[in-house]
Write a protein that holds these residues in place. Structure first.
Motif, short mmCIF file in Angstrom:
data_model
loop_
_atom_site.label_atom_id
_atom_site.label_comp_id
_atom_site.label_asym_id
_atom_site.label_seq_id
_atom_site.Cartn_x
_atom_site.Cartn_y
_atom_site.Cartn_z
N PHE A 23 -9.54 4.79 0.73
CA PHE A 23 -9.23 5.50 1.94
C PHE A 23 -7.64 5.18 1.78
O PHE A 23 -7.10 6.79 2.67
CB PHE A 23 -9.42 3.58 2.99
N ALA A 24 -6.05 5.25 0.57
CA ALA A 24 -5.21 5.55 1.48
C ALA A 24 -4.67 6.33 0.06
O ALA A 24 -4.40 8.18 1.66
CB ALA A 24 -4.60 4.62 0.65
N LYS A 25 -6.39 6.55 -0.83
CA LYS A 25 -5.54 7.70 -1.31
C LYS A 25 -5.95 9.04 -0.94
O LYS A 25 -5.64 10.56 -0.86
CB LYS A 25 -6.58 7.93 -2.24
N ILE A 26 -7.24 9.02 -0.01
CA ILE A 26 -8.34 10.53 0.83
C ILE A 26 -7.27 10.10 1.90
O ILE A 26 -7.06 11.79 2.96
CB ILE A 26 -9.61 10.07 1.52
N GLY A 27 -6.46 9.08 2.42
CA GLY A 27 -5.75 9.18 4.25
C GLY A 27 -4.05 10.34 3.55
O GLY A 27 -4.03 10.61 4.42
N VAL A 28 -3.90 9.77 2.86
CA VAL A 28 -2.54 10.80 2.37
C VAL A 28 -2.78 11.26 1.42
O VAL A 28 -1.26 12.89 1.83
CB VAL A 28 -1.30 9.32 0.76
N GLU A 29 -3.42 12.56 0.98
CA GLU A 29 -3.60 13.64 0.83
C GLU A 29 -3.06 14.25 2.17
O GLU A 29 -1.98 15.75 0.47
CB GLU A 29 -5.08 14.09 1.19
N ASN A 30 -2.73 14.63 2.98
CA ASN A 30 -2.19 16.48 3.54
C ASN A 30 -1.29 15.11 3.91
O ASN A 30 -0.26 16.01 4.64
CB ASN A 30 -3.33 16.44 4.33
N ILE A 31 -0.52 14.54 4.16
CA ILE A 31 1.38 14.27 4.89
C ILE A 31 2.07 13.64 3.71
O ILE A 31 1.10 12.51 2.61
CB ILE A 31 0.27 13.22 5.91
N ASN A 32 3.08 13.32 4.26
CA ASN A 32 4.09 12.27 3.48
C ASN A 32 3.54 10.88 3.67
O ASN A 32 3.24 10.22 4.30
CB ASN A 32 5.85 12.66 4.51
N SER A 33 3.67 10.18 2.26
CA SER A 33 3.33 9.20 2.08
C SER A 33 4.10 7.62 2.34
O SER A 33 3.56 6.94 3.25
CB SER A 33 3.83 8.83 0.27
N PHE A 38 4.04 4.22 7.17
CA PHE A 38 3.81 3.39 8.48
C PHE A 38 3.16 3.50 9.41
O PHE A 38 2.94 1.86 10.69
CB PHE A 38 5.28 4.70 9.41
N ILE A 39 2.02 4.38 10.12
CA ILE A 39 0.63 4.42 10.33
C ILE A 39 -0.54 3.57 9.55
O ILE A 39 -0.26 2.46 10.62
CB ILE A 39 -0.43 5.85 9.96
N ARG A 40 0.32 3.14 8.49
CA ARG A 40 -1.27 1.61 7.76
C ARG A 40 -0.36 0.21 8.88
O ARG A 40 -1.20 -0.19 8.77
CB ARG A 40 -0.85 1.66 6.14
N THR A 41 0.80 0.58 8.35
CA THR A 41 1.77 -0.70 9.15
C THR A 41 1.22 -1.49 10.19
O THR A 41 1.24 -1.93 11.21
CB THR A 41 3.33 -0.23 9.34
N VAL A 42 1.54 -0.09 11.13
CA VAL A 42 1.14 0.13 12.55
C VAL A 42 0.50 -0.41 13.05
O VAL A 42 -0.54 -1.16 14.00
CB VAL A 42 1.30 1.04 13.78
N GLY A 80 6.43 -4.46 2.73
CA GLY A 80 6.83 -3.32 2.96
C GLY A 80 7.46 -1.90 1.48
O GLY A 80 6.73 -1.15 1.64
N ALA A 81 7.92 -2.77 1.10
CA ALA A 81 8.59 -1.86 -0.35
C ALA A 81 7.38 -1.55 -1.32
O ALA A 81 6.97 -1.25 -1.28
CB ALA A 81 9.53 -2.99 -1.17
N SER A 82 6.75 -2.75 -1.63
CA SER A 82 5.13 -2.46 -2.11
C SER A 82 4.34 -1.31 -1.61
O SER A 82 3.47 -0.43 -2.25
CB SER A 82 4.31 -3.78 -2.00
N TRP A 83 3.89 -1.82 -0.63
CA TRP A 83 3.73 -0.46 0.31
C TRP A 83 4.03 0.77 0.16
O TRP A 83 3.27 1.97 0.19
CB TRP A 83 2.97 -0.75 1.69
#
Length: 143
Positions: A23-33, A38-42, A80-83
């Motif tokens: 899911f992250a690989k698809i989600g990070v495709e078009n935005i800053n990692s 941050f979105i994932r953390t929220v 957080g650093a790992s993510w």
């Protein structure tokens, strides 16, 4: 299947971690990692707030010690650093390579567990840990 077994929870963790990578690989495709992290953390924060409120677990039965606070804060900073690193790696590389290399954390946990916690894996445990390390190295070298 017993939900009182650590093995069940560990397997579920692995399943959700695998889904997280995809899911992250698809989600990070078009935005800053970093923004993706941050979105994932929220989402994680909100999900746990709902869980704790819904189950009545938000209340603490007693005071939380300074030692507990210190190590939970350090754990949170490590997470957080790992993510951040994980999402950056997913932005730059294929999930099928990033996730196995990330699992070198298993090897590091074993080493830190011995050094910090005094744990003693069995010989079979060390063999498995070595195989995980070798597998991650083999996958990473095949790029």
């Amino acid at each position: 299947m017993s939900f009182e077994s650590w093995q069940v929870w560990a397997v579920l963790s692995a399943v959700f971690a695998a889904l997280t990578a995809i899911f992250a690989k698809i989600g990070v495709e078009n935005i800053n990692s970093d923004l993706a992290t941050f979105i994932r953390t929220v989402v994680v924060l909100f999900s746990f707030l709902v869980l704790l409120l819904a189950t009545g677990q938000f209340a603490q039965s007693g005071p939380i010690s300074g030692r507990t606070w210190t190590f939970l804060i350090l754990s949170g900073l490590g997470t957080g650093a790992s993510w951040l690193c994980y999402f950056r790696a997913l932005k730059l590389g294929p999930a099928s390579l990033v996730a196995p290399v990330d699992k070198l954390s298993v090897v590091l946990v074993a080493i830190f567990g011995v050094l910090v916690l005094g744990e003693r894996p069995s010989p079979a445990g060390w063999l498995g840990i070595a195989m995980i390390g070798a597998g991650a190295a083999l996958i990473a070298s095949g790029t």
